[in-house]
Design a protein around this motif. Structure first.
Motif, PDB file in Angstrom:
ATOM      1  N   VAL A  41      -7.309   6.781  11.236  1.00 55.54           N
ATOM      2  CA  VAL A  41      -6.874   6.843   9.839  1.00 55.54           C
ATOM      3  C   VAL A  41      -6.599   5.439   9.316  1.00 55.54           C
ATOM      4  CG1 VAL A  41      -5.020   7.635   8.306  1.00 55.54           C
ATOM      5  CG2 VAL A  41      -5.981   9.197  10.025  1.00 55.54           C
ATOM      6  N   MET A  42      -5.877   4.636  10.089  1.00 52.09           N
ATOM      7  CA  MET A  42      -5.532   3.280   9.651  1.00 52.09           C
ATOM      8  C   MET A  42      -6.770   2.399   9.509  1.00 52.09           C
ATOM      9  SD  MET A  42      -2.446   3.306   8.879  1.00 52.09           S
ATOM     10  CE  MET A  42      -2.376   1.550   8.516  1.00 52.09           C
ATOM     11  N   GLU A  43      -7.738   2.541  10.400  1.00 47.87           N
ATOM     12  CA  GLU A  43      -8.966   1.756  10.280  1.00 47.87           C
ATOM     13  C   GLU A  43      -9.686   2.079   8.977  1.00 47.87           C
ATOM     14  OE1 GLU A  43     -11.191   2.515  13.856  1.00 47.87           O
ATOM     15  OE2 GLU A  43      -9.940   1.153  15.050  1.00 47.87           O
ATOM     16  N   ARG A  44      -9.750   3.367   8.623  1.00 52.40           N
ATOM     17  CA  ARG A  44     -10.409   3.753   7.379  1.00 52.40           C
ATOM     18  C   ARG A  44      -9.640   3.229   6.174  1.00 52.40           C
ATOM     19  NH1 ARG A  44     -14.406   7.064   5.985  1.00 52.40           N
ATOM     20  NH2 ARG A  44     -15.177   6.023   7.842  1.00 52.40           N
ATOM     21  N   ILE A  45      -8.312   3.370   6.192  1.00 52.53           N
ATOM     22  CA  ILE A  45      -7.497   2.890   5.075  1.00 52.53           C
ATOM     23  C   ILE A  45      -7.630   1.378   4.939  1.00 52.53           C
ATOM     24  CG2 ILE A  45      -5.121   2.585   4.265  1.00 52.53           C
ATOM     25  CD1 ILE A  45      -4.561   5.445   5.249  1.00 52.53           C
ATOM     26  N   GLU A  46      -7.677   0.652   6.040  1.00 51.75           N
ATOM     27  CA  GLU A  46      -7.854  -0.803   5.975  1.00 51.75           C
ATOM     28  C   GLU A  46      -9.169  -1.163   5.295  1.00 51.75           C
ATOM     29  OE1 GLU A  46      -7.400  -2.248   9.972  1.00 51.75           O
ATOM     30  OE2 GLU A  46      -5.223  -2.047   9.915  1.00 51.75           O
ATOM     31  N   GLU A  47     -10.223  -0.399   5.554  1.00 51.25           N
ATOM     32  CA  GLU A  47     -11.499  -0.640   4.869  1.00 51.25           C
ATOM     33  C   GLU A  47     -11.346  -0.443   3.363  1.00 51.25           C
ATOM     34  OE1 GLU A  47     -14.385   2.008   6.582  1.00 51.25           O
ATOM     35  OE2 GLU A  47     -14.175   1.135   8.583  1.00 51.25           O
ATOM     36  N   TRP A  48     -10.686   0.650   2.992  1.00 50.23           N
ATOM     37  CA  TRP A  48     -10.498   0.935   1.575  1.00 50.23           C
ATOM     38  C   TRP A  48      -9.601  -0.099   0.913  1.00 50.23           C
ATOM     39  CZ3 TRP A  48      -9.519   6.917   2.068  1.00 50.23           C
ATOM     40  CH2 TRP A  48     -10.731   7.549   2.366  1.00 50.23           C
ATOM     41  N   VAL A  49      -8.580  -0.570   1.627  1.00 53.68           N
ATOM     42  CA  VAL A  49      -7.674  -1.579   1.074  1.00 53.68           C
ATOM     43  C   VAL A  49      -8.441  -2.848   0.735  1.00 53.68           C
ATOM     44  CG1 VAL A  49      -5.776  -3.142   1.690  1.00 53.68           C
ATOM     45  CG2 VAL A  49      -5.553  -0.697   2.117  1.00 53.68           C
ATOM     46  N   GLU A  50      -9.328  -3.254   1.629  1.00 50.49           N
ATOM     47  CA  GLU A  50     -10.130  -4.455   1.353  1.00 50.49           C
ATOM     48  C   GLU A  50     -10.919  -4.292   0.067  1.00 50.49           C
ATOM     49  OE1 GLU A  50     -12.564  -5.733   4.627  1.00 50.49           O
ATOM     50  OE2 GLU A  50     -10.884  -5.590   6.033  1.00 50.49           O
ATOM     51  N   GLU A  51     -11.505  -3.123  -0.134  1.00 52.34           N
ATOM     52  CA  GLU A  51     -12.272  -2.863  -1.356  1.00 52.34           C
ATOM     53  C   GLU A  51     -11.355  -2.767  -2.578  1.00 52.34           C
ATOM     54  OE1 GLU A  51     -14.515   0.709  -0.757  1.00 52.34           O
ATOM     55  OE2 GLU A  51     -15.481  -0.069   1.051  1.00 52.34           O
ATOM     56  N   ASP A  52     -10.287  -1.966  -2.443  1.00 51.51           N
ATOM     57  CA  ASP A  52      -9.420  -1.710  -3.590  1.00 51.51           C
ATOM     58  C   ASP A  52      -8.673  -2.948  -4.061  1.00 51.51           C
ATOM     59  OD1 ASP A  52     -10.191   0.932  -3.599  1.00 51.51           O
ATOM     60  OD2 ASP A  52      -8.458   1.630  -2.453  1.00 51.51           O
ATOM     61  N   PHE A  53      -8.216  -3.780  -3.132  1.00 53.22           N
ATOM     62  CA  PHE A  53      -7.468  -4.959  -3.529  1.00 53.22           C
ATOM     63  C   PHE A  53      -8.379  -6.103  -3.937  1.00 53.22           C
ATOM     64  CE2 PHE A  53      -3.987  -2.604  -1.887  1.00 53.22           C
ATOM     65  CZ  PHE A  53      -2.864  -3.110  -2.492  1.00 53.22           C
ATOM     66  N   ALA A  54      -9.657  -6.022  -3.582  1.00 56.06           N
ATOM     67  CA  ALA A  54     -10.599  -7.062  -3.996  1.00 56.06           C
ATOM     68  C   ALA A  54     -10.916  -6.938  -5.481  1.00 56.06           C
ATOM     69  CB  ALA A  54     -11.884  -6.972  -3.175  1.00 56.06           C
ATOM     70  N   ASN A  55     -10.860  -5.718  -5.998  1.00 61.42           N
ATOM     71  CA  ASN A  55     -11.128  -5.482  -7.417  1.00 61.42           C
ATOM     72  C   ASN A  55      -9.848  -5.724  -8.208  1.00 61.42           C
ATOM     73  OD1 ASN A  55     -13.752  -4.597  -6.797  1.00 61.42           O
ATOM     74  ND2 ASN A  55     -12.980  -2.565  -6.333  1.00 61.42           N
ATOM     75  N   ASP A  56      -9.947  -6.524  -9.235  1.00 63.33           N
ATOM     76  CA  ASP A  56      -8.781  -6.841 -10.053  1.00 63.33           C
ATOM     77  C   ASP A  56      -8.555  -5.715 -11.048  1.00 63.33           C
ATOM     78  OD1 ASP A  56      -7.922  -9.358 -12.519  1.00 63.33           O
ATOM     79  OD2 ASP A  56      -6.666  -8.118 -11.264  1.00 63.33           O
ATOM     80  N   VAL A  57      -7.540  -4.914 -10.806  1.00 62.41           N
ATOM     81  CA  VAL A  57      -7.216  -3.794 -11.688  1.00 62.41           C
ATOM     82  C   VAL A  57      -5.868  -4.083 -12.327  1.00 62.41           C
ATOM     83  CG1 VAL A  57      -6.903  -1.309 -11.834  1.00 62.41           C
ATOM     84  CG2 VAL A  57      -8.482  -2.257 -10.153  1.00 62.41           C
ATOM     85  N   ALA A  58      -5.897  -4.664 -13.507  1.00 67.72           N
ATOM     86  CA  ALA A  58      -4.679  -5.113 -14.174  1.00 67.72           C
ATOM     87  C   ALA A  58      -3.728  -3.967 -14.489  1.00 67.72           C
ATOM     88  CB  ALA A  58      -5.028  -5.868 -15.444  1.00 67.72           C
ATOM     89  N   ASP A  59      -4.241  -2.781 -14.770  1.00 67.27           N
ATOM     90  CA  ASP A  59      -3.347  -1.692 -15.160  1.00 67.27           C
ATOM     91  C   ASP A  59      -2.535  -1.135 -14.000  1.00 67.27           C
ATOM     92  OD1 ASP A  59      -5.561  -0.504 -13.966  1.00 67.27           O
ATOM     93  OD2 ASP A  59      -5.596   1.193 -15.344  1.00 67.27           O
TER      94      ASP A  59
END
Length: 73
Positions: A41-59
């Motif tokens: 679970v943590m390995e998958r979430i870490e992959e998603w975190v890299e993607e999600d935090f790489a995108n600048d989502v100001a809101d």
């Protein structure tokens, strides 16, 4: 300048639903829920975190002063 905060913290918080992660891993790996480990679970979430935090989502960014009070400007 005395009415300005000493520091401003910018935070981005994303919550991941563990049940959805487990379902995703079950479908991709053709395994039962009982076979899914926290490490998987943590390995998958870490992959998603890299993607999600790489995108600048100001809101989804929260600005707070050094006391944890949200800054509304």
């Amino acid at each position: 300048m005395s009415n300005l905060p000493t520091r401003i913290n910018a935070m981005k918080v994303i919550s991941y639903d563990v049940q959805q992660v487990v379902e995703c891993l079950m479908a991709e790996n053709e395994v039962e829920a009982s076979e899914i480990t926290l490490e998987m679970v943590m390995e998958r979430i870490e992959e998603w975190v890299e993607e999600d935090f790489a995108n600048d989502v100001a809101d989804s960014t929260i600005f707070q002063d050094e006391n944890g009070e949200e800054i509304d400007y």
